[in-house]
Design a protein around this motif. Structure first.
Motif, mmCIF file in Angstrom:
data_model
loop_
_atom_site.group_PDB
_atom_site.id
_atom_site.type_symbol
_atom_site.label_atom_id
_atom_site.label_comp_id
_atom_site.label_asym_id
_atom_site.label_seq_id
_atom_site.Cartn_x
_atom_site.Cartn_y
_atom_site.Cartn_z
ATOM 1 N N ASP A 181 0.822 -1.214 0.000
ATOM 2 C CA ASP A 181 0.000 0.000 0.000
ATOM 3 C C ASP A 181 0.853 1.260 0.000
ATOM 4 O OD1 ASP A 181 -2.338 -1.391 -0.099
ATOM 5 O OD2 ASP A 181 -2.751 -1.292 2.048
ATOM 6 N N LEU A 182 1.928 1.256 0.764
ATOM 7 C CA LEU A 182 2.801 2.429 0.814
ATOM 8 C C LEU A 182 3.511 2.651 -0.523
ATOM 9 C CD1 LEU A 182 4.296 2.015 4.406
ATOM 10 C CD2 LEU A 182 2.681 3.761 3.634
ATOM 11 N N ARG A 183 3.935 1.571 -1.146
ATOM 12 C CA ARG A 183 4.558 1.715 -2.468
ATOM 13 C C ARG A 183 3.555 2.246 -3.497
ATOM 14 N NH1 ARG A 183 8.190 -3.869 -2.887
ATOM 15 N NH2 ARG A 183 9.946 -3.132 -1.604
ATOM 16 N N GLU A 184 2.317 1.802 -3.397
ATOM 17 C CA GLU A 184 1.289 2.299 -4.301
ATOM 18 C C GLU A 184 1.028 3.783 -4.072
ATOM 19 O OE1 GLU A 184 -3.428 1.565 -5.380
ATOM 20 O OE2 GLU A 184 -2.315 0.041 -4.261
ATOM 21 N N ARG A 185 1.014 4.213 -2.832
ATOM 22 C CA ARG A 185 0.832 5.630 -2.530
ATOM 23 C C ARG A 185 1.969 6.459 -3.107
ATOM 24 N NH1 ARG A 185 -0.508 6.154 3.794
ATOM 25 N NH2 ARG A 185 -0.002 8.341 3.290
ATOM 26 N N ARG A 186 3.174 5.945 -2.998
ATOM 27 C CA ARG A 186 4.326 6.648 -3.559
ATOM 28 C C ARG A 186 4.185 6.774 -5.072
ATOM 29 N NH1 ARG A 186 9.401 5.693 -5.721
ATOM 30 N NH2 ARG A 186 11.075 7.037 -4.942
ATOM 31 N N LEU A 187 3.698 5.720 -5.726
ATOM 32 C CA LEU A 187 3.502 5.749 -7.166
ATOM 33 C C LEU A 187 2.415 6.744 -7.554
ATOM 34 C CD1 LEU A 187 4.416 4.428 -9.834
ATOM 35 C CD2 LEU A 187 2.584 2.742 -9.516
ATOM 36 N N VAL A 188 1.326 6.778 -6.773
ATOM 37 C CA VAL A 188 0.240 7.717 -7.049
ATOM 38 C C VAL A 188 0.733 9.154 -6.944
ATOM 39 C CG1 VAL A 188 -1.938 8.627 -6.150
ATOM 40 C CG2 VAL A 188 -1.628 6.156 -6.399
ATOM 41 N N ILE A 189 1.505 9.434 -5.906
ATOM 42 C CA ILE A 189 2.027 10.796 -5.728
ATOM 43 C C ILE A 189 2.935 11.182 -6.887
ATOM 44 C CG2 ILE A 189 3.514 12.232 -4.289
ATOM 45 C CD1 ILE A 189 2.440 10.715 -1.856
ATOM 46 N N GLY A 279 12.307 0.394 -0.525
ATOM 47 C CA GLY A 279 11.819 1.089 -1.705
ATOM 48 C C GLY A 279 10.815 2.189 -1.428
ATOM 49 N N LEU A 280 10.734 2.647 -0.184
ATOM 50 C CA LEU A 280 9.757 3.672 0.179
ATOM 51 C C LEU A 280 10.341 5.077 0.222
ATOM 52 C CD1 LEU A 280 7.857 1.804 3.051
ATOM 53 C CD2 LEU A 280 7.199 2.022 0.641
ATOM 54 N N SER A 281 11.642 5.171 0.213
ATOM 55 C CA SER A 281 12.272 6.488 0.349
ATOM 56 C C SER A 281 12.322 7.196 -1.003
ATOM 57 C CB SER A 281 13.698 6.349 0.899
ATOM 58 O OG SER A 281 13.686 5.764 2.168
ATOM 59 N N PHE A 282 12.167 8.527 -0.950
ATOM 60 C CA PHE A 282 12.423 9.351 -2.113
ATOM 61 C C PHE A 282 13.912 9.631 -2.162
ATOM 62 C CE2 PHE A 282 7.940 10.370 -1.363
ATOM 63 C CZ PHE A 282 7.434 10.264 -2.652
ATOM 64 N N THR A 283 14.567 9.223 -3.260
ATOM 65 C CA THR A 283 15.993 9.472 -3.381
ATOM 66 C C THR A 283 16.262 10.970 -3.498
ATOM 67 O OG1 THR A 283 15.957 9.311 -5.789
ATOM 68 C CG2 THR A 283 16.271 7.256 -4.551
ATOM 69 N N THR A 284 17.525 11.329 -3.326
ATOM 70 C CA THR A 284 17.890 12.743 -3.433
ATOM 71 C C THR A 284 17.545 13.294 -4.814
ATOM 72 O OG1 THR A 284 19.700 12.410 -1.862
ATOM 73 C CG2 THR A 284 19.780 14.387 -3.239
ATOM 74 N N VAL A 285 17.823 12.479 -5.836
ATOM 75 C CA VAL A 285 17.540 12.926 -7.199
ATOM 76 C C VAL A 285 16.043 13.124 -7.404
ATOM 77 C CG1 VAL A 285 17.653 12.296 -9.638
ATOM 78 C CG2 VAL A 285 19.599 11.816 -8.128
ATOM 79 N N SER A 286 15.227 12.148 -6.962
ATOM 80 C CA SER A 286 13.784 12.260 -7.150
ATOM 81 C C SER A 286 13.208 13.413 -6.334
ATOM 82 C CB SER A 286 13.095 10.945 -6.759
ATOM 83 O OG SER A 286 13.299 10.657 -5.382
ATOM 84 N N ALA A 287 13.795 13.669 -5.157
ATOM 85 C CA ALA A 287 13.329 14.789 -4.342
ATOM 86 C C ALA A 287 13.621 16.123 -5.031
ATOM 87 C CB ALA A 287 13.990 14.748 -2.969
ATOM 88 N N VAL A 288 14.822 16.236 -5.607
ATOM 89 C CA VAL A 288 15.177 17.468 -6.318
ATOM 90 C C VAL A 288 14.287 17.644 -7.547
ATOM 91 C CG1 VAL A 288 16.989 18.627 -7.634
ATOM 92 C CG2 VAL A 288 17.547 17.472 -5.479
ATOM 93 N N VAL A 289 14.081 16.540 -8.288
ATOM 94 C CA VAL A 289 13.222 16.601 -9.470
ATOM 95 C C VAL A 289 11.797 16.992 -9.073
ATOM 96 C CG1 VAL A 289 12.165 15.242 -11.316
ATOM 97 C CG2 VAL A 289 14.596 14.976 -10.808
ATOM 98 N N GLY A 290 11.313 16.445 -7.972
ATOM 99 C CA GLY A 290 9.973 16.784 -7.506
ATOM 100 C C GLY A 290 9.850 18.250 -7.135
ATOM 101 N N ALA A 291 10.883 18.783 -6.455
ATOM 102 C CA ALA A 291 10.856 20.198 -6.083
ATOM 103 C C ALA A 291 10.872 21.092 -7.318
ATOM 104 C CB ALA A 291 12.048 20.523 -5.186
ATOM 105 N N ILE A 292 11.699 20.721 -8.303
ATOM 106 C CA ILE A 292 11.745 21.507 -9.538
ATOM 107 C C ILE A 292 10.417 21.436 -10.272
ATOM 108 C CG2 ILE A 292 12.832 21.664 -11.812
ATOM 109 C CD1 ILE A 292 15.432 20.744 -10.527
#
Length: 314
Positions: A181-189, A279-292
């Motif tokens: 469920d948590l992985r699915e939530r991460r995918l939805v976000i 596999g639940l953490s947002f990597t540094t790269v994905s976090a930066v991409v998300g912020a941008i």
């Protein structure tokens, strides 16, 4: 003077109608060779620029409709599984009504349209000059109508994205948390963030091309005088869209992070290795991409202007 030939399709200048005196004077100019050929016509530059200005706005609208449809399909996959078709269809109706009020009744959008009046007023003069090219109710009215229609139609997908994030982020008791469920939530976000950014960027592009259109019909000095108005509209729209994205995703992200912490604390304790492999953490790269991605609507206008300056005016 050249004679303007009017028809229901074209507006142009017939060069063979130039008088002898005008032709003699024209021979002294840089483009005299072009004007000296009888029996040929030269399209009115105002006509060609006005006609070309329609295409970017139409394309931006068409692409936004495609993204609207994709978002509705995405929302159906997320929402229907959790709360059913009735809630899904009811939400579309509710967001449509609310969006209609925001676009057509609230002062928020009306103020933006009034702020654009000096730009869209150019269309009135152009329509008077090229009466055969003018739309039935006027170009100004059509552009305003299309922008407001696009905003109204986009309000439903934006609302459905919010609903998707809400139903996917409902916090469960600690004992009910599970990895899938948590992985699915991460995918939805992640998908919701990409779709929202695409929709909002297309909205900014649509607004930019709609304010650039009248500027292309003016002399350079007059266009430069109105440029701050156009930039203000684009900046205002970009800032609003960025704030909407932050408001949409901040609660879902906070709820996800808190639930991941609860899940890890109850499942792994102090085992940091297991946490890193779930596999639940947002990597540094994905976090930066998300912020941008969240601030992309704010940056779209300046970036488009930079590309336009470098590519087309270099």
């Amino acid at each position: 003077m050249p004679e303007r030939i009017e028809s229901n399709k074209f507006s142009y200048i017939l060069l063979s109608s130039i008088s002898g005196q005008d032709k003699k004077l024209g021979d002294d100019s840089a483009n005299s060779a072009d004007r000296a050929v009888d029996g040929r016509i030269r399209l009115d530059p105002l006509f060609t620029r006005h006609l070309a200005g329609r295409n970017p706005l139409a394309l931006a609208s068409k692409f936004s409709y495609v993204v609207d449809a994709v978002i509705l399909v995405f929302a159906a996959v997320v929402v229907v599984r959790r709360i059913g078709w009735t809630a899904y269809l009811g939400a579309i109706i509710v967001y449509g009504v609310v969006g209609h009020w925001i676009v057509y009744q609230s002062e928020w959008i009306q103020t933006l349209i009034r702020f654009a009046s000096p730009l869209f007023g150019v269309f009135d003069s152009v329509d008077a000059t090229l009466s055969n090219l003018a739309l039935k109710d006027g170009t100004r009215q059509f552009v305003t109508w299309l922008i407001m229609l696009d905003l109204w139609l986009a309000s439903v997908p934006v609302g459905m994205l919010c609903l998707s994030l809400c139903v996917a982020s409902i916090r469960q008791p600690e004992e009910s948390l599970n990895l899938d469920d948590l992985r699915e939530r991460r995918l939805v976000i992640s998908w919701a963030l990409a779709l929202a950014a695409t929709l909002f960027v297309l909205a900014i592009i649509g607004i930019k091309v709609s304010v650039d259109w009248p500027l292309e019909l003016l002399e350079r000095s007059q266009a430069d005088a109105l440029k701050p108005v156009a930039n203000g509209i684009i900046l205002n729209a970009g800032a609003n869209n960025t704030l909407i994205m932050i408001t949409m995703f901040a609660p879902a992200l906070i709820a996800y992070v808190l639930d991941v912490r609860r899940y890890r604390a109850g499942r792994f304790g102090a085992d940091q290795t297991a946490e890193a492999d779930d596999g639940l953490s947002f990597t540094t790269v994905s976090a930066v991409v998300g912020a941008i991605t969240m601030v992309t609507p704010l940056l779209t206008g300046p970036l488009l202007e930079l590309v336009k300056t470098v590519v087309f005016r270099s």
